[in-house]
Design a protein around this motif. Structure first.
Motif, mmCIF file in Angstrom:
data_model
loop_
_atom_site.group_PDB
_atom_site.id
_atom_site.type_symbol
_atom_site.label_atom_id
_atom_site.label_comp_id
_atom_site.label_asym_id
_atom_site.label_seq_id
_atom_site.Cartn_x
_atom_site.Cartn_y
_atom_site.Cartn_z
ATOM 1 N N LEU A 32 0.840 -1.189 0.000
ATOM 2 C CA LEU A 32 0.000 0.000 0.000
ATOM 3 C C LEU A 32 0.881 1.246 0.000
ATOM 4 O O LEU A 32 2.041 1.199 0.400
ATOM 5 C CB LEU A 32 -0.881 0.015 1.255
ATOM 6 N N ASP A 73 -8.637 7.006 5.278
ATOM 7 C CA ASP A 73 -7.972 6.701 4.006
ATOM 8 C C ASP A 73 -7.719 5.206 3.871
ATOM 9 O O ASP A 73 -7.638 4.679 2.759
ATOM 10 C CB ASP A 73 -6.623 7.435 3.930
ATOM 11 N N LEU A 74 -7.593 4.548 5.012
ATOM 12 C CA LEU A 74 -7.245 3.129 5.016
ATOM 13 C C LEU A 74 -7.831 2.467 6.252
ATOM 14 O O LEU A 74 -7.689 2.980 7.366
ATOM 15 C CB LEU A 74 -5.719 2.970 5.020
ATOM 16 N N LYS A 114 -13.791 7.091 -0.746
ATOM 17 C CA LYS A 114 -13.694 6.529 -2.096
ATOM 18 C C LYS A 114 -12.266 6.722 -2.595
ATOM 19 O O LYS A 114 -11.685 7.798 -2.476
ATOM 20 C CB LYS A 114 -14.706 7.196 -3.027
ATOM 21 N N GLY A 115 -11.713 5.667 -3.113
ATOM 22 C CA GLY A 115 -10.314 5.680 -3.503
ATOM 23 C C GLY A 115 -9.389 5.186 -2.407
ATOM 24 O O GLY A 115 -8.200 4.972 -2.651
ATOM 25 N N GLY A 116 -9.951 5.015 -1.200
ATOM 26 C CA GLY A 116 -9.178 4.458 -0.105
ATOM 27 C C GLY A 116 -9.193 2.939 -0.139
ATOM 28 O O GLY A 116 -9.768 2.316 -1.041
ATOM 29 N N TYR A 117 -8.581 2.331 0.867
ATOM 30 C CA TYR A 117 -8.379 0.888 0.827
ATOM 31 C C TYR A 117 -8.787 0.209 2.137
ATOM 32 O O TYR A 117 -8.738 0.812 3.208
ATOM 33 C CB TYR A 117 -6.910 0.563 0.540
ATOM 34 N N ILE A 121 -16.562 -2.147 -3.697
ATOM 35 C CA ILE A 121 -15.120 -2.337 -3.633
ATOM 36 C C ILE A 121 -14.628 -3.029 -4.896
ATOM 37 O O ILE A 121 -15.394 -3.666 -5.614
ATOM 38 C CB ILE A 121 -14.676 -3.168 -2.409
ATOM 39 N N VAL A 146 -7.964 -5.669 -5.255
ATOM 40 C CA VAL A 146 -6.720 -5.311 -5.931
ATOM 41 C C VAL A 146 -5.572 -6.261 -5.583
ATOM 42 O O VAL A 146 -4.562 -6.286 -6.281
ATOM 43 C CB VAL A 146 -6.316 -3.856 -5.626
ATOM 44 N N LYS A 152 -10.002 -1.869 -2.936
ATOM 45 C CA LYS A 152 -10.144 -0.418 -3.104
ATOM 46 C C LYS A 152 -11.612 -0.054 -3.054
ATOM 47 O O LYS A 152 -12.459 -0.718 -3.665
ATOM 48 C CB LYS A 152 -9.547 0.000 -4.447
ATOM 49 N N ILE A 202 -14.666 2.015 -4.167
ATOM 50 C CA ILE A 202 -14.964 2.698 -5.428
ATOM 51 C C ILE A 202 -16.304 3.432 -5.356
ATOM 52 O O ILE A 202 -17.070 3.255 -4.424
ATOM 53 C CB ILE A 202 -14.977 1.707 -6.597
#
Length: 241
Positions: A38, A112-113, A139-142, A190, A193, A239, A241
């Motif tokens: 990551l 963010d995570l 969104k765009g976080g993990y 999600i 990834v 991820k 989305i």
């Protein structure tokens, strides 16, 4: 790969600290391998869910400088706060008591995570859990998970050498990589990834067996019987989305 962990435990005092607070396969080493997949950085706000005594939190704050909410059900926030002060990460780590099965006390899109090591298998084995966590990540976080698992599903055919150690909790929580992938693929919102068996499995288990936790003695017997045939560490990253 685990340069921070190796340097940390090169100090005898740090190794004693690790032995005293490990609650399973060395969470610092597992966290470092998971984090290496990551883009963790100092600008991130991370939920370390099921942080235990904070070895993963220590890694995330000291190696990457991230702000971390250290959430656990079993270890009290006060205990972790005192520990975080003793190792100088209390300015970056916020200890909190959380039961993930009863909802999280955070705003949607706050993190963010979402990062969880050696914990998710205890509460995340239902189709409902992952969807309940997704809203708390931007969104765009993990969402990144590392957990003990099996090389294949035992089902009702538990190997003879594992039967003395097998119980209903292990049956519920220990699953194969494919089992977890199938569960996560059902969740909306999600994109998977990464999913793999982790390279640090043997070393993390070996270090756990040097620890002072009361269950270590029984786990030593179990790992001798297992002999590398059945257990792994499962890594899952999705991820939002």
């Amino acid at each position: 790969m685990c340069t921070f962990t190796n340097q940390f435990i090169s100090s005898q005092n740090n190794m004693e600290f690790l032995k005293a607070i490990m609650m399973g396969p060395n969470a610092m080493r597992v966290a470092e391998e998971l984090a290496s997949c990551l883009n963790v950085n100092e600008n991130m706000c991370i939920l370390d869910l099921g942080c235990g005594c904070g070895l993963s939190t220590l890694l995330l704050t000291q190696k990457y400088g991230a702000k971390v909410f250290a959430a656990d059900l079993w270890i009290s926030p006060t205990e972790n706060y005192e520990r975080f002060k003793s190792i100088g990460i209390d300015d970056k780590a916020v200890p909190i008591s959380v039961d993930a099965t009863k909802g999280l006390p955070f705003a949607n899109g706050y993190f963010d995570l979402l990062f969880t090591v050696d914990a998710y298998h205890y509460f995340g084995d239902t189709a409902q859990m992952l969807p309940s966590l997704i809203p708390f990540v931007k969104k765009g976080g993990y969402i990144a998970v590392a957990i003990p698992g099996l090389k294949y599903e035992f089902g009702k055919n538990v190997p003879d050498d594992m039967q003395p150690f097998w119980n209903s909790e292990m049956e519920r929580t220990l699953h194969s990589l494919d089992w977890w992938k199938d569960l996560w693929k059902r969740a909306q919102g999600i994109e998977m990834v990464d999913s793999r068996e982790m390279a640090c499995c043997r070393q993390a288990w070996k270090e756990w067996q040097t620890g002072y936790h009361p269950i270590v003695a029984e786990d030593i017997k179990m790992m001798e019987a297992e002999g590398g045939k059945y257990f792994n560490l499962v890594q899952l990253i999705a991820k939002v989305i």
